[in-house]
Design a protein around this motif. Structure first.
Motif, PDB file in Angstrom:
ATOM      1  N   PRO A  21       0.818  -1.212   0.000  1.00 38.86           N
ATOM      2  CA  PRO A  21       0.000   0.000   0.000  1.00 38.86           C
ATOM      3  C   PRO A  21       0.849   1.259   0.000  1.00 38.86           C
ATOM      4  N   GLY A  22       0.533   2.172  -0.910  1.00 34.27           N
ATOM      5  CA  GLY A  22       1.200   3.461  -0.986  1.00 34.27           C
ATOM      6  C   GLY A  22       0.158   4.545  -1.026  1.00 34.27           C
ATOM      7  N   LYS A  23       0.383   5.546  -1.849  1.00 33.66           N
ATOM      8  CA  LYS A  23      -0.607   6.601  -2.003  1.00 33.66           C
ATOM      9  C   LYS A  23      -1.847   6.043  -2.691  1.00 33.66           C
ATOM     10  N   VAL A  24      -2.995   6.576  -2.328  1.00 37.22           N
ATOM     11  CA  VAL A  24      -4.249   6.235  -3.002  1.00 37.22           C
ATOM     12  C   VAL A  24      -4.750   7.487  -3.721  1.00 37.22           C
ATOM     13  N   ALA A  25      -4.841   7.402  -5.027  1.00 38.13           N
ATOM     14  CA  ALA A  25      -5.364   8.512  -5.818  1.00 38.13           C
ATOM     15  C   ALA A  25      -6.884   8.554  -5.708  1.00 38.13           C
ATOM     16  N   GLY A  26      -7.418   9.741  -5.780  1.00 37.95           N
ATOM     17  CA  GLY A  26      -8.866   9.906  -5.845  1.00 37.95           C
ATOM     18  C   GLY A  26      -9.274  10.190  -7.276  1.00 37.95           C
ATOM     19  N   LEU A  27     -10.335   9.541  -7.733  1.00 38.02           N
ATOM     20  CA  LEU A  27     -10.837   9.749  -9.090  1.00 38.02           C
ATOM     21  C   LEU A  27     -12.323  10.085  -9.004  1.00 38.02           C
ATOM     22  N   LEU A  28     -12.651  11.319  -9.338  1.00 43.19           N
ATOM     23  CA  LEU A  28     -14.028  11.800  -9.285  1.00 43.19           C
ATOM     24  C   LEU A  28     -14.618  11.811 -10.687  1.00 43.19           C
ATOM     25  N   LEU A  29     -15.719  11.095 -10.873  1.00 44.31           N
ATOM     26  CA  LEU A  29     -16.412  11.069 -12.158  1.00 44.31           C
ATOM     27  C   LEU A  29     -17.497  12.138 -12.134  1.00 44.31           C
ATOM     28  N   ALA A  30     -17.314  13.182 -12.961  1.00 42.56           N
ATOM     29  CA  ALA A  30     -18.195  14.355 -12.919  1.00 42.56           C
ATOM     30  C   ALA A  30     -18.532  14.849 -14.315  1.00 42.56           C
ATOM     31  N   ALA A  31     -18.692  13.924 -15.266  1.00 42.99           N
ATOM     32  CA  ALA A  31     -18.859  14.316 -16.666  1.00 42.99           C
ATOM     33  C   ALA A  31     -20.311  14.363 -17.129  1.00 42.99           C
ATOM     34  N   GLY A  32     -21.233  13.843 -16.332  1.00 42.90           N
ATOM     35  CA  GLY A  32     -22.621  13.704 -16.781  1.00 42.90           C
ATOM     36  C   GLY A  32     -23.321  15.020 -17.057  1.00 42.90           C
ATOM     37  N   GLY A  33     -24.256  14.949 -18.007  1.00 35.59           N
ATOM     38  CA  GLY A  33     -24.967  16.156 -18.424  1.00 35.59           C
ATOM     39  C   GLY A  33     -26.272  16.407 -17.711  1.00 35.59           C
ATOM     40  N   GLY A  34     -26.658  15.555 -16.769  1.00 42.64           N
ATOM     41  CA  GLY A  34     -27.906  15.769 -16.037  1.00 42.64           C
ATOM     42  C   GLY A  34     -29.131  15.713 -16.936  1.00 42.64           C
ATOM     43  N   ARG A  35     -29.180  14.714 -17.813  1.00 39.74           N
ATOM     44  CA  ARG A  35     -30.288  14.626 -18.769  1.00 39.74           C
ATOM     45  C   ARG A  35     -31.637  14.610 -18.063  1.00 39.74           C
ATOM     46  N   ARG A  36     -31.747  13.834 -16.987  1.00 37.08           N
ATOM     47  CA  ARG A  36     -33.023  13.743 -16.268  1.00 37.08           C
ATOM     48  C   ARG A  36     -33.248  14.926 -15.334  1.00 37.08           C
TER      49      ARG A  36
END
Length: 218
Positions: A21-36
């Motif tokens: 175990p070393g560093k843990v990267a954070g990955l935020l998925l924020a690409a959605g267009g909010g269709r609904r």
């Protein structure tokens, strides 16, 4: 960048042997267009006086993730102009209309291309779950430090987000990701290896999909 072969392993790791175990990267998925949501990008929804995307990047930082990557898609120019994402690596996903799977692939590819050593895992979270805070992130990181190579937050025993993938799983996750299912197929295939980290006592996994969900921002 696309995955097209074996990924570079962490320096000093014997082939086939998991990295410590070393560093843990954070990955935020924020690409959605909010269709609904009538085309309102979720990243720009206001939560506690600032855009939701800013709140979630702070959650990753406070939970212990470094570096932090953010995948943008819909209204990316607006997001860049209207938010303060200092310290984050911003990744544009031109294929965002194809679903969350394309954003997961884009983020993992960018992370792999930049971080050849020092990062042992990535924690993936979603921009539309304001009830998931730093405490849940920290619990998953603790599970990784204790030896978990695949981990997911669970809520009453049901798997949810965030999810954590040790480095040796990135290529498999990227190859299986498609549409809106993200890493679901990979996690299902490797269910026996997934450490479930119960978070129902500290987090709410409800997400914002329709106008009826907007009270979650209050």
């Amino acid at each position: 960048m696309r995955y097209a072969g074996a990924m570079t392993r962490t320096t000093g790791t014997t082939q086939g042997e998991p990295a410590a175990p070393g560093k843990v990267a954070g990955l935020l998925l924020a690409a959605g267009g909010g269709r609904r949501l009538g085309g309102r990008p979720k990243a720009l929804l206001e939560f506690r006086g600032r855009p939701l995307i800013e709140h979630t990047t702070h959650v990753l930082r406070e939970g212990g993730c470094a570096p932090r990557y953010v995948v943008l898609g819909a209204a990316s120019a607006q997001v860049r102009a209207r938010t303060g994402l200092r310290g984050c690596v911003l990744v544009d996903n031109p294929d965002w209309p194809g679903g969350m799977g394309s954003s997961l692939r884009a983020g993992l590819a960018e992370l792999a291309s930049r971080e050849a050593a020092g990062v042992s895992a990535v924690l993936v979270t979603l921009v539309d779950q304001p009830g998931v805070g730093a405490e849940a992130v920290a619990r998953l990181l603790a599970a990784h430090r204790a030896g978990a190579r695949l981990a997911a937050a669970s809520y009453g025993g049901e798997r949810g987000h965030p999810v954590l993938f040790a480095r040796e799983h990135w290529e498999g996750v990227a190859r299986s990701a498609g549409g809106d299912r993200g890493a679901r197929a990979y996690l299902r295939e490797h269910a026996a290896a997934v450490t479930l980290v119960e978070c129902a006592d500290i987090a709410d996994p409800a997400d914002i999909d329709t106008p009826d969900d907007l009270p979650l921002l209050d």
